[in-house]
Design an enzyme around this catalytic site. Structure first.
Site, PDB file in Angstrom:
ATOM      1  N   LYS A 158     -12.484   5.162 -34.352  1.00 40.02           N
ATOM      2  CA  LYS A 158     -13.910   4.745 -35.667  1.00 40.02           C
ATOM      3  C   LYS A 158     -13.446   5.888 -36.519  1.00 40.02           C
ATOM      4  CE  LYS A 158     -17.652   5.531 -32.512  1.00 40.02           C
ATOM      5  NZ  LYS A 158     -19.409   5.047 -32.434  1.00 40.02           N
TER       6      LYS A 158
ATOM      7  N   ARG B 268     -29.259  -8.684 -29.407  1.00 34.57           N
ATOM      8  CA  ARG B 268     -29.438  -7.906 -28.268  1.00 34.57           C
ATOM      9  C   ARG B 268     -30.836  -7.252 -27.186  1.00 34.57           C
ATOM     10  NH1 ARG B 268     -24.963  -3.924 -31.330  1.00 34.57           N
ATOM     11  NH2 ARG B 268     -24.106  -5.545 -32.014  1.00 34.57           N
TER      12      ARG B 268
ATOM     13  N   HIS C 219     -13.525  -3.752 -37.438  1.00 34.36           N
ATOM     14  CA  HIS C 219     -15.250  -4.150 -37.288  1.00 34.36           C
ATOM     15  C   HIS C 219     -15.667  -3.583 -38.255  1.00 34.36           C
ATOM     16  CE1 HIS C 219     -14.791  -5.758 -33.411  1.00 34.36           C
ATOM     17  NE2 HIS C 219     -14.574  -4.960 -32.878  1.00 34.36           N
TER      18      HIS C 219
ATOM     19  N   CYS D 203     -18.002 -10.861 -34.028  1.00 34.05           N
ATOM     20  CA  CYS D 203     -16.849 -10.796 -33.787  1.00 34.05           C
ATOM     21  C   CYS D 203     -16.173 -12.483 -32.938  1.00 34.05           C
ATOM     22  CB  CYS D 203     -16.826  -9.592 -33.306  1.00 34.05           C
ATOM     23  SG  CYS D 203     -17.466  -8.403 -32.885  1.00 34.05           S
TER      24      CYS D 203
ATOM     25  N   ASP E  12     -21.956  -7.962 -41.688  1.00 34.54           N
ATOM     26  CA  ASP E  12     -20.399  -7.957 -40.262  1.00 34.54           C
ATOM     27  C   ASP E  12     -19.595  -8.186 -41.016  1.00 34.54           C
ATOM     28  OD1 ASP E  12     -19.167  -7.045 -37.983  1.00 34.54           O
ATOM     29  OD2 ASP E  12     -20.017  -8.492 -37.054  1.00 34.54           O
TER      30      ASP E  12
ATOM     31  N   GLN F  53     -26.918  -8.215 -38.996  1.00 32.33           N
ATOM     32  CA  GLN F  53     -25.679  -7.190 -39.073  1.00 32.33           C
ATOM     33  C   GLN F  53     -24.933  -7.882 -40.757  1.00 32.33           C
ATOM     34  OE1 GLN F  53     -22.885  -7.414 -35.684  1.00 32.33           O
ATOM     35  NE2 GLN F  53     -23.892  -5.549 -35.244  1.00 32.33           N
TER      36      GLN F  53
ATOM     37  N   HIS G  44     -15.120  -8.100 -40.605  1.00 33.14           N
ATOM     38  CA  HIS G  44     -13.717  -8.066 -39.889  1.00 33.14           C
ATOM     39  C   HIS G  44     -12.815  -8.133 -40.481  1.00 33.14           C
ATOM     40  CE1 HIS G  44     -16.763  -8.826 -37.001  1.00 33.14           C
ATOM     41  NE2 HIS G  44     -16.412  -7.925 -36.160  1.00 33.14           N
TER      42      HIS G  44
HETATM   43 ZN   LIG Z   1     -17.296  -7.485 -34.743  1.00 31.87          ZN
END
Ligand SMILES: [Zn+2]
Ligand SMILES: [Zn+2]
Length: 644
Positions: free
Chosen positions: A470, A364, A516, A335, A384, A382, A386
């Site tokens: 979410k 992580r 996200h 992000c 991912d 991911q 945004h």
């Molecule tokens: Zn994010």
């Protein structure tokens, strides 16, 4: 004797003598209800059906249909287990025996290890005790008496010391068993009709490695034999489908001891599937108006300080690296990187929505010991993205995200899914970031989006992250298991921390809304789910090897090579197995590798320019012209058929 007023769920009231038991009231309502009753809810507490009522109360009889009743059944079965263990192995000391989501366990201390044969014996003794319809009797004991009574039972002694009030409850089961327990339980062992002991594992007292190690016996229990059998069947199926086992058999991926746990190596065949997952997702990004970006794996700690991860997420991050100019850290999330791209120049409302998508690899920290195949890892990629948008755009953006999520599931062969919307507490606790306006706008956008898409959604109040509401989409796999997959998550915090802006129509600066979203979640984990869902037999469009060509003898090798080349030129993932093994052996191997199509070639096929088609599921499909087979195959691949 004084009387009590009991209020039932339908609002009706009964006046009964003090000491009346919930079971008596159930019987007075209907014998069928009494027979199906498991436990009672009295005001807000669960009560034994046989525990006398002492004051005016709200009463609800919970039957076998109720999930809390199942927990009570499982906990009661744990007592039955402990009672059987004490009869067979009286030297054993008792720990705790709670229910779990899928069954129950009991922790025991005993010098000798329990063996699988012991489990059988214990289960047989449980059956015997069950048949005697022994009551679960509740007794009240003074704390002081209890402490002296349990002085040789160190774990119970410790629990009573810590948890018991002046008077505590104990439950008996049969002549030998008594346990410090809050309850409640089923009335008698007669209710415990369907249970099974499953495994033995080590466990530390109170989960602390500094404490003595105990032996934990796991089991499961259901209200009916049928439910138990279905569950055991699912367990068997899950074992057969374990992605770690299949991953090795099909040579898809590995975890290398030398490199470290939780780090995934995609082998060539797993790499084929990963490439398809990545290509499909990137193609969709472009089609759906996302911009593809690429960002680094590492950044200065200053970035993580601005984003807040440095303080609030540090436990999950890899340790800091000191370089010549500053301290750096591996990224646990993409992000902040996407935010930096957004913030790189001034944005006007005409530029919005800005949708930045990446297949971003993050790291992580997970404790060693909690990693699990592809499902729980230390490094993963991911899908991912945004989205930065205006309040007016947000509902359409959420609709697009959810549509994208369900299209993803359908494409990869999942027809069933569930959605869960996590909302805030209305601002009561003050623990949520963002303004009331932001929360209301975001939550109503999420709700309206699910309505527009006719998506069934379960609302979980006060379950949101502190920075925004979410929606999670969970899929149901081939054996009925639920997997959390896609998330569409609002964030009111990061835009503020990074001072994100856009110039609105009014000429003033406003803060954009930020969402996200990840649909596969992690490519590694999604790959694991796919392996288990298909039990390694990937549909032909995903299969690492789609066709194997099998000449029967050396005589057909040259024709077989022509067929192989033709398919290869057409873009099919094909292998030629011209080893001088028996064709049945080669078929068996291809079958074990779960190759969708085998083309067997003998003299007749070679002369006629044909192939004899064998399907991994349906066996012999007869002789076909090579071109006709190729056309059918291409059709299956193009349509991403989930059935072949
Ligand atoms: Zn994010
Ligand atoms: Zn108990």
């Amino acid at each position: 004797m004084s009387s009590l007023t009991i209020t039932l769920p339908d609002g009706s009231q009964q006046t009964v003598p003090q000491g009346t038991r919930p079971l008596d009231i159930a019987t007075s309502i209907s014998p069928r209800l009494a027979a199906d009753a498991v436990v009672a809810r009295v005001n807000d507490d669960l009560f034994d059906l046989t525990r006398p009522l002492e004051s005016d109360s709200q009463l609800q009889i919970l039957t076998t249909k109720n999930p809390e009743a199942l927990q009570v059944l499982r906990h009661s079965t744990a007592h039955l287990l402990a009672a059987a263990v004490l009869e067979l192995f009286p030297e054993t000391k008792l720990g705790i025996g709670p229910p779990t989501d899928t069954g129950f366990y009991y922790d025991f201390q005993r010098d000798t290890k329990f063996t699988p044969e012991d489990l059988e014996k214990i289960e047989a003794r449980m059956q015997e005790l069950q048949g005697k319809a022994l009551p679960f009797e509740r007794k009240l004991t003074d704390k002081a008496d209890g402490l002296s009574k349990y002085k040789d039972d160190w774990m119970k002694h410790e629990l009573i010391q810590e948890r018991a009030g002046d008077v505590f409850s104990e439950y008996t089961l049969g002549p030998n068993f008594i346990d410090f327990c809050r309850g409640p339980h089923v009335p008698t062992s007669e209710k415990l009709k369907a249970f099974k002991l499953l495994s033995i594992a080590g466990a530390y007292w109170k989960g602390d490695e500094k404490n003595p190690q105990l032996q934990r016996i796991y089991g499961t229990a259901f209200f009916t034999k049928k439910e138990l059998d279905e569950y055991l069947h699912r367990l068997e199926e899950a074992k057969k489908r374990d992605h770690r086992k299949i991953g090795q058999e099909l040579d898809l991926f590995s975890i290398q001891e030398l490199a470290g746990p939780g780090l995934i190596f995609f082998h060539p065949k797993g790499g084929v599937i990963r490439k398809i997952l990545e290509d499909w997702m990137r193609e969709q990004y472009v089609k759906r108006g996302y911009s593809l970006v690429y960002t680094p794996h590492i950044a200065r700690s200053d970035l993580w300080k601005t984003s807040g991860h440095y303080n609030f997420y540090s436990e999950n991050m890899f340790k800091r690296m000191e370089l010549d100019d500053a301290e750096y850290q591996l990224k646990p999330m993409n992000c902040p990187f996407h935010i930096l791209i957004y913030r790189d120049h001034l944005r006007s409302y005409r530029d919005l929505p800005v949708r930045l998508g990446e297949l971003g690899t993050v790291y992580r920290y997970e404790r060693s010991g909690v990693m699990h195949g592809l499902l729980r890892v230390r490094g993963f990629t991911q899908d991912d993205a945004h989205i930065f948008c205006t309040p007016e755009q947000v509902e359409d953006e959420v609709v697009n995200c959810l549509e994208f999520a369900t299209d993803t599931l359908k494409t990869f062969g999942f027809e069933q899914y569930e959605a869960e919307l996590s909302t805030w507490d209305g601002g009561a606790s003050g623990k949520y970031d963002g303004s009331r306006d932001q929360w209301e706008l975001a939550e109503s956008a999420l709700k309206r989006a699910t309505e527009r898409l006719n998506l069934k959604v379960k609302v979980s109040p006060d379950e949101a992250a502190f920075y925004g509401p979410k929606i999670d989409v969970k899929l149901v796999d081939a054996i009925g298991r639920l997997w959390q997959l896609s998330t569409v998550q609002f964030d009111f915090t990061l835009p503020r921390r990074f001072g994100l802006e856009y110039v609105a129509e009014d000429g003033k600066s406003h803060q954009p809304l930020m969402v996200h979203r990840a649909l596969y979640g992690s490519i590694e984990r999604f790959f694991g789910i796919l392996i288990e869902h298909y039990a390694g037999a990937f549909p032909v469009w995903l299969a690492p090897v789609q066709v194997v060509v099998l000449p029967i003898t050396d005589r057909q090798n040259s024709y077989a090579a022509d067929v192989y080349q033709k398919l290869k030129d057409a873009g099919i993932r094909v292998e030629l197995d011209s080893r001088s093994e028996k064709v049945n052996f080669k078929i068996r191997e291809a079958q074990l590798q779960k190759v969708p199509f085998m083309l067997v070639i003998g003299d007749r096929e070679a002369q006629a320019g044909q192939v004899s088609v064998r399907n991994r599921k349906r066996g012999d499909q007869g002789v076909k012209d090579t071109d006709a087979f190729l056309a059918e195959l291409q059709q299956l691949i193009e349509t991403k058929s989930a059935s072949e």
